[in-house]
Write an enzyme that holds these catalytic residues in place. Structure first.
Site, PDB file in Angstrom:
ATOM      1  N   ARG A  95       8.332  -9.068  15.008  1.00 26.78           N
ATOM      2  CA  ARG A  95       7.427  -9.266  16.155  1.00 26.78           C
ATOM      3  C   ARG A  95       6.787  -7.916  16.422  1.00 26.78           C
ATOM      4  O   ARG A  95       7.490  -6.938  16.709  1.00 26.78           O
ATOM      5  CB  ARG A  95       8.218  -9.764  17.364  1.00 26.78           C
ATOM      6  CG  ARG A  95       7.429  -9.749  18.650  1.00 26.78           C
ATOM      7  CD  ARG A  95       8.116 -10.511  19.780  1.00 26.78           C
ATOM      8  NE  ARG A  95       8.005 -11.938  19.577  1.00 26.78           N
ATOM      9  CZ  ARG A  95       8.229 -12.862  20.513  1.00 26.78           C
ATOM     10  NH1 ARG A  95       8.592 -12.496  21.721  1.00 26.78           N
ATOM     11  NH2 ARG A  95       8.105 -14.144  20.269  1.00 26.78           N
ATOM     12  N   HIS A 122       0.936 -16.518  16.294  1.00 25.13           N
ATOM     13  CA  HIS A 122       2.333 -16.875  16.563  1.00 25.13           C
ATOM     14  C   HIS A 122       2.664 -18.143  15.766  1.00 25.13           C
ATOM     15  O   HIS A 122       2.888 -19.218  16.329  1.00 25.13           O
ATOM     16  CB  HIS A 122       2.536 -17.091  18.071  1.00 25.13           C
ATOM     17  CG  HIS A 122       3.969 -17.037  18.501  1.00 25.13           C
ATOM     18  ND1 HIS A 122       5.017 -16.765  17.645  1.00 25.13           N
ATOM     19  CD2 HIS A 122       4.549 -17.240  19.721  1.00 25.13           C
ATOM     20  CE1 HIS A 122       6.161 -16.786  18.325  1.00 25.13           C
ATOM     21  NE2 HIS A 122       5.909 -17.079  19.566  1.00 25.13           N
ATOM     22  N   GLN A 125       5.768 -20.357  16.410  1.00 22.57           N
ATOM     23  CA  GLN A 125       5.597 -21.216  17.585  1.00 22.57           C
ATOM     24  C   GLN A 125       4.814 -22.471  17.194  1.00 22.57           C
ATOM     25  O   GLN A 125       5.169 -23.592  17.588  1.00 22.57           O
ATOM     26  CB  GLN A 125       4.858 -20.449  18.686  1.00 22.57           C
ATOM     27  CG  GLN A 125       4.632 -21.263  19.939  1.00 22.57           C
ATOM     28  CD  GLN A 125       5.929 -21.612  20.656  1.00 22.57           C
ATOM     29  OE1 GLN A 125       6.748 -20.736  20.921  1.00 22.57           O
ATOM     30  NE2 GLN A 125       6.130 -22.869  20.977  1.00 22.57           N
ATOM     31  N   ASP A 213      -0.764 -21.422  27.940  1.00 20.40           N
ATOM     32  CA  ASP A 213       0.098 -20.246  27.748  1.00 20.40           C
ATOM     33  C   ASP A 213      -0.274 -19.249  28.848  1.00 20.40           C
ATOM     34  O   ASP A 213      -1.276 -19.434  29.560  1.00 20.40           O
ATOM     35  CB  ASP A 213      -0.143 -19.656  26.339  1.00 20.40           C
ATOM     36  CG  ASP A 213       0.747 -18.453  26.035  1.00 20.40           C
ATOM     37  OD1 ASP A 213       1.795 -18.270  26.695  1.00 20.40           O
ATOM     38  OD2 ASP A 213       0.387 -17.663  25.122  1.00 20.40           O
ATOM     39  N   CYS A 253       4.419 -22.744  25.366  1.00 19.49           N
ATOM     40  CA  CYS A 253       5.352 -22.055  24.463  1.00 19.49           C
ATOM     41  C   CYS A 253       6.498 -21.392  25.220  1.00 19.49           C
ATOM     42  O   CYS A 253       7.534 -21.114  24.629  1.00 19.49           O
ATOM     43  CB  CYS A 253       4.594 -21.024  23.635  1.00 19.49           C
ATOM     44  SG  CYS A 253       3.769 -19.785  24.640  1.00 19.49           S
ATOM     45  N   ARG A 281      12.136 -24.695  18.313  1.00 19.38           N
ATOM     46  CA  ARG A 281      11.950 -23.398  17.647  1.00 19.38           C
ATOM     47  C   ARG A 281      13.050 -23.163  16.610  1.00 19.38           C
ATOM     48  O   ARG A 281      12.801 -22.615  15.536  1.00 19.38           O
ATOM     49  CB  ARG A 281      11.930 -22.247  18.673  1.00 19.38           C
ATOM     50  CG  ARG A 281      10.705 -22.211  19.585  1.00 19.38           C
ATOM     51  CD  ARG A 281       9.424 -21.903  18.807  1.00 19.38           C
ATOM     52  NE  ARG A 281       9.570 -20.696  18.007  1.00 19.38           N
ATOM     53  CZ  ARG A 281       9.357 -19.462  18.435  1.00 19.38           C
ATOM     54  NH1 ARG A 281       8.913 -19.268  19.657  1.00 19.38           N
ATOM     55  NH2 ARG A 281       9.523 -18.413  17.652  1.00 19.38           N
TER      56      ARG A 281
END
Ligand code: CP
Ligand code: NVA
Length: 301
Positions: A95, A122, A125, A213, A253, A281
């Protein structure tokens, strides 16, 4: 050498395979005795936990690495880090702030690199999002997926993933936070269509999925007050959900900033699938890791 920096690093058939592997009832222990390096330059709840558990479920050993221990591009270059880690671990997942750093790591060509969130994308996700849509509605049946808010990393990967599967999307964002031409080219190059608007009601009208988001992503905290102003009117609330299809679901998310991009009422409503999404996830991480380790094995042969 295969990498997973954005969802379209997969071919459509590979994306479908990853989604199938995500729900395999008896996952093979393809990482038996092997390490997966997990580097986080930013905080994480879901991504770290789901990745660690997915690695364990595949028989491997997850190793969480704090960025200051490695000192990527300060203590040693990103390329040298990857070439060293390749001797210990099967896969390196990171990340990062700068997507370019992941591209440099991948270009070192020493081991598969997996994006655990960057400023641009992402994709882990998006895999969980598609799995959730499959379970809640069916990927073959879903109509419009509407995204309301910042055209950010989460939006981009979701929009590309939907486009790959022929799912219609819409995105409503205020000026200054809309998709760029480059983003739209990338989404459209996957074959799908995308409706771009600055009117949340237009984007959400008749949608089967309403997604949002945060307005201020990690690393943008200095812009928070300006963003609160810019996104005023973009909150997903009950009156906006009423414009969507009667059987629509709400997705996010997480983490959510309740009262900003979504109201408590919507996130706690029966339409909300946010915890299914979060739990998916781990399953989709298992699917992706199963696929990518299979690709490593092909290289070994
Ligand atoms: N959705 C997501 O990536 O959550 P974390 O930042 O907690 O990992
Ligand atoms: N867009 C958010 C997603 C967090 C999971 C961020 O980048 O902070």
């Amino acid at each position: 050498m295969r990498h997973f920096l954005e969802i379209d690093d997969l071919e459509v058939e590979e994306l479908q395979l990853v989604l199938q592997l995500s729900v395999a009832t008896k996952p093979q222990r393809v990482l038996d005795g092997q390490g997966v390096a997990l580097i986080f330059e930013k905080p994480s709840g879901r991504t770290r936990n789901s990745m660690e558990m997915a690695v364990v479920q595949l028989g491997g050993h997850p190793m969480y690495i704090k960025p200051d221990e490695l000192g990527i591009d300060s203590r040693e270059t990103a390329e040298d880090v990857v070439r060293v880690m390749a001797g210990y671990h099967r896969i390196l997942a990171a990340r990062v702030f700068d997507h370019g750093r992941l591209e440099r790591m991948a270009a070192a060509d020493a081991m598969p690199i997996v994006n655990l969130l960057s400023d641009l994308a992402h994709p882990m996700q998006a895999l969980a999002d598609l799995l959730t849509i499959e379970q809640a509605i069916g990927l073959a049946k879903v109509g419009k997926v509407a995204y309301v808010g910042d055209a950010n990393n989460v939006w981009r990967s979701l929009a590309i993933g939907c486009s790959m599967l022929g799912i219609e999307t819409s995105v409503a964002s205020p000026a200054g936070h809309k998709p760029t031409e480059l983003d739209l080219d990338r989404v459209l190059s996957s074959g799908g269509s995308v409706q771009v608007t600055d009117d949340p009601r237009e984007a959400v009208e008749g949608a089967d999925v309403v997604y949002t988001d945060v307005w201020t992503s990690m690393g943008q905290e200095g812009e928070k007050s300006e963003r609160l102003d810019a996104f005023s009117g973009f909150t997903v609330d009950t009156s906006l959900m009423e414009v969507a299809s009667a059987s629509s679901i709400f997705m996010h998310c997480l983490p959510a900033h309740r009262g900003e991009e979504v109201t408590d009422e919507v996130i706690e409503s029966p339409q909300s699938r946010v915890f299914l999404q979060a739990h998916n996830r781990m399953h989709s991480a298992r699917g992706l890791l199963s696929w990518i380790s299979g690709e490593v094995s092909k290289n070994d042969q």
